[in-house]
Design an enzyme around this catalytic site. Structure first.
Site, PDB file in Angstrom:
ATOM      1  N   HIS A 106     -13.099  26.746   8.975  1.00  0.00           N
ATOM      2  CA  HIS A 106     -12.573  27.001   7.629  1.00  0.00           C
ATOM      3  C   HIS A 106     -13.564  26.360   6.662  1.00  0.00           C
ATOM      4  CE1 HIS A 106     -10.006  27.569   4.257  1.00  0.00           C
ATOM      5  NE2 HIS A 106      -9.415  26.393   4.264  1.00  0.00           N
ATOM      6  N   ASP A 165      -8.784  32.688   1.264  1.00  0.00           N
ATOM      7  CA  ASP A 165      -7.794  32.101   2.175  1.00  0.00           C
ATOM      8  C   ASP A 165      -6.788  31.250   1.388  1.00  0.00           C
ATOM      9  OD1 ASP A 165      -7.182  31.689   5.089  1.00  0.00           O
ATOM     10  OD2 ASP A 165      -7.411  29.597   4.502  1.00  0.00           O
TER      11      ASP A 165
HETATM   12  P1  NDP Z   1      -4.969  20.782  14.758  1.00  0.00           P
HETATM   13  O1  NDP Z   1      -4.157  19.909  13.882  1.00  0.00           O
HETATM   14  O2  NDP Z   1      -4.270  21.732  15.672  1.00  0.00           O
HETATM   15  O3  NDP Z   1      -5.905  19.868  15.679  1.00  0.00           O
HETATM   16  C1  NDP Z   1      -6.654  18.850  15.130  1.00  0.00           C
HETATM   17  C2  NDP Z   1      -7.385  18.079  16.217  1.00  0.00           C
HETATM   18  O4  NDP Z   1      -8.135  17.041  15.583  1.00  0.00           O
HETATM   19  C3  NDP Z   1      -6.470  17.401  17.219  1.00  0.00           C
HETATM   20  O5  NDP Z   1      -7.128  17.407  18.450  1.00  0.00           O
HETATM   21  C4  NDP Z   1      -6.344  15.985  16.645  1.00  0.00           C
HETATM   22  O6  NDP Z   1      -6.141  15.009  17.638  1.00  0.00           O
HETATM   23  C5  NDP Z   1      -7.729  15.771  16.105  1.00  0.00           C
HETATM   24  N1  NDP Z   1      -7.744  14.776  15.007  1.00  0.00           N
HETATM   25  C6  NDP Z   1      -6.916  14.705  13.944  1.00  0.00           C
HETATM   26  N2  NDP Z   1      -7.264  13.703  13.131  1.00  0.00           N
HETATM   27  C7  NDP Z   1      -8.338  13.106  13.704  1.00  0.00           C
HETATM   28  C8  NDP Z   1      -9.138  12.002  13.361  1.00  0.00           C
HETATM   29  N3  NDP Z   1      -8.918  11.326  12.239  1.00  0.00           N
HETATM   30  N4  NDP Z   1     -10.144  11.653  14.191  1.00  0.00           N
HETATM   31  C9  NDP Z   1     -10.373  12.348  15.328  1.00  0.00           C
HETATM   32  N5  NDP Z   1      -9.638  13.415  15.717  1.00  0.00           N
HETATM   33  C10 NDP Z   1      -8.638  13.781  14.908  1.00  0.00           C
HETATM   34  O7  NDP Z   1      -6.023  21.526  13.829  1.00  0.00           O
HETATM   35  P2  NDP Z   1      -6.389  23.092  13.774  1.00  0.00           P
HETATM   36  O8  NDP Z   1      -6.958  23.506  15.077  1.00  0.00           O
HETATM   37  O9  NDP Z   1      -5.253  23.843  13.184  1.00  0.00           O
HETATM   38  O10 NDP Z   1      -7.538  23.080  12.652  1.00  0.00           O
HETATM   39  C11 NDP Z   1      -8.889  22.816  12.947  1.00  0.00           C
HETATM   40  C12 NDP Z   1      -9.750  23.651  12.007  1.00  0.00           C
HETATM   41  O11 NDP Z   1      -9.517  25.024  12.265  1.00  0.00           O
HETATM   42  C13 NDP Z   1      -9.434  23.431  10.526  1.00  0.00           C
HETATM   43  O12 NDP Z   1     -10.645  23.509   9.817  1.00  0.00           O
HETATM   44  C14 NDP Z   1      -8.547  24.621  10.184  1.00  0.00           C
HETATM   45  O13 NDP Z   1      -8.575  24.999   8.821  1.00  0.00           O
HETATM   46  C15 NDP Z   1      -9.201  25.693  11.048  1.00  0.00           C
HETATM   47  N6  NDP Z   1      -8.375  26.862  11.347  1.00  0.00           N
HETATM   48  C16 NDP Z   1      -7.124  26.710  11.872  1.00  0.00           C
HETATM   49  C17 NDP Z   1      -6.371  27.818  12.187  1.00  0.00           C
HETATM   50  C18 NDP Z   1      -5.018  27.678  12.824  1.00  0.00           C
HETATM   51  O14 NDP Z   1      -4.353  28.700  12.965  1.00  0.00           O
HETATM   52  N7  NDP Z   1      -4.568  26.505  13.241  1.00  0.00           N
HETATM   53  C19 NDP Z   1      -6.864  29.192  11.920  1.00  0.00           C
HETATM   54  C20 NDP Z   1      -8.230  29.227  11.462  1.00  0.00           C
HETATM   55  C21 NDP Z   1      -8.925  28.104  11.160  1.00  0.00           C
HETATM   56  P3  NDP Z   1      -4.681  14.391  17.959  1.00  0.00           P
HETATM   57  O15 NDP Z   1      -4.088  15.278  18.972  1.00  0.00           O
HETATM   58  O16 NDP Z   1      -5.029  13.052  18.490  1.00  0.00           O
HETATM   59  O17 NDP Z   1      -3.932  14.351  16.660  1.00  0.00           O
HETATM   60 MG    MG Z   2      -5.529  30.655   6.834  1.00  0.00          MG
END
Ligand code: NDP
Ligand code: MG
Length: 343
Positions: free
Chosen positions: A117, A205
């Site tokens: 994103h 978006d």
């Molecule tokens: P999630 O919340 O599902 O996952 C985030 C991940 O990052 C988890 O593994 C989490 O670990 C880890 N995390 C969170 N905070 C920290 C931190 N401070 N330090 C290290 N690790 C951390 O995120 P998404 O997959 O939804 O989103 C990721 C990207 O993808 C974003 O840019 C989003 O905009 C993009 N995106 C998402 C879509 C969706 O449908 N979800 C669609 C298209 C794009 P833990 O388990 O320990 O919390």
């Molecule tokens: Mg979206």
């Protein structure tokens, strides 16, 4: 403004034949985060023959999930230091801080940063070191679907872009070719990778989620539900017609557009659509849409959201709590129970 009549299909769409996995040969890809997108990217890239490292915090369910899937999760700094391609799949609001502290000090020149994103790049929250390029590979669907479609031999389409400082810009840039290879490994070019820019992906978006898919739609659902309940109708019926049935209509629109949907609804519904719908989207509503878009384009929305996160997201948490337990949500639970087994 482009008049509707002048609107032409102009998007450039890349498919498997345009993308070459050799662009990733010999490179290690670090997938940072094993959440919704992270797990799907890591598994699809590995199944496509890429060399993949995963970074995931200990002590979370996602850590165990990564282990179960055969990865040995590292911390972010170590994974970033060992990879030539780094997919930053952390929550958008966590990315700037983690980038500054753990990623930036460890990336080598020539590294490619991949985002799903464009928010942080578009609003200047990521400051890459020199000789590090940035690309966007943004799947048009949640991670679970990115994975299941891949396993079925298909894919979820995605948007692809390179950062605006890239030279040469666009498809001529080596970064773009590497990004397309990443999209191919993800399964996205089996369906289509649509060329865009970080700005276009981010702004469209944000606008769509505020105007329709999240903000507009939920506000209209809540106001319509409340109108019926206030007038004395049964809440379960109000919920069913104002909230639950939206899915059937949206499915028809996705299948064949508005005209297909209008062919399948009753003439009464169709007449109400033509004559009442426009009364809701008034001149004021259209002005508000312009206003919402202007706040996105000039960075006011981003500034507000970044400041909110930097100060502990207190008003966000308050709004979340207030809206989690409304009477409408209670009614929704009852309606879903009623329908169990019918979905
Ligand atoms: P999630 O919340 O599902 O996952 C985030 C991940 O990052 C988890 O593994 C989490 O670990 C880890 N995390 C969170 N905070 C920290 C931190 N401070 N330090 C290290 N690790 C951390 O995120 P998404 O997959 O939804 O989103 C990721 C990207 O993808 C974003 O840019 C989003 O905009 C993009 N995106 C998402 C879509 C969706 O449908 N979800 C669609 C298209 C794009 P833990 O388990 O320990 O919390
Ligand atoms: Mg979206």
């Amino acid at each position: 403004m482009v008049a509707l009549g002048e609107c032409v299909v102009s998007a450039t769409i890349h498919r498997d034949a345009n993308a070459d996995l050799a662009q990733l040969a010999g490179k290690t890809i670090a997938v940072l985060g094993y959440g919704s997108q992270g797990h799907a990217h890591a598994l699809n890239l590995r199944d496509s023959g890429c060399s993949v490292l995963v970074a995931q915090r200990r002590g979370s369910a996602n850590y165990d999930r990564a282990l179960d899937d055969g990865f040995q999760p590292l911390d972010v700094a170590e994974a970033a230091g060992r990879a030539q391609v780094i997919a930053i799949l952390l929550p958008d609001e966590a990315q700037p801080d983690v980038f500054r502290r753990e990623i930036r000090p460890n990336v080598a020149p020539g590294t490619l940063l991949v985002f799903a994103h464009g928010f942080n790049v578009r609003y200047g929250q990521i400051d890459p070191p020199p000789d590090v390029s940035m690309a966007l590979v943004a799947p048009l669907g949640p991670g679970a679907l990115v994975r299941t479609q891949y396993v079925r031999g298909s894919g979820v389409p995605c948007l692809v872009a390179v950062a605006e400082n890239e030279t040469p810009l666009g498809t001529a840039s080596p970064t773009f070719r590497r990004a397309l290879a990443y999209a191919k490994a993800l399964g996205a070019t089996r369906v289509g990778a649509i060329e865009t820019t970080f700005a276009e992906e981010t702004e469209t978006d944000l606008f769509a989620e505020q105007a329709i898919t999240c903000g507009g739609l939920t506000a209209l659902m809540q106001a319509s539900f409340q109108t019926l309940v206030d007038a004395g109708y049964q809440p379960e019926i109000a919920y069913f017609v104002c909230v639950h049935e939206v899915r059937q209509i949206v499915d028809l629109v996705c299948q064949g557009g508005l005209s297909h949907m209008r062919k399948l609804i009753s003439n009464t519904a169709e007449y109400g659509d033509y004559t009442r719908g426009p009364r809701l989207v008034t001149r004021e509503t259209k002005a508000e849409l312009q206003h919402i878009l202007a706040e996105i384009r000039d960075g006011r929305f981003a500034h507000e959201w970044i400041a909110e996160n930097q100060t502990g997201a207190k008003s966000f948490e308050t709004l979340r709590r207030q809206l989690q337990s409304t009477p409408m949500e209670e009614v929704g639970r009852r309606v879903r129970e009623l329908l169990q087994g019918n979905d």
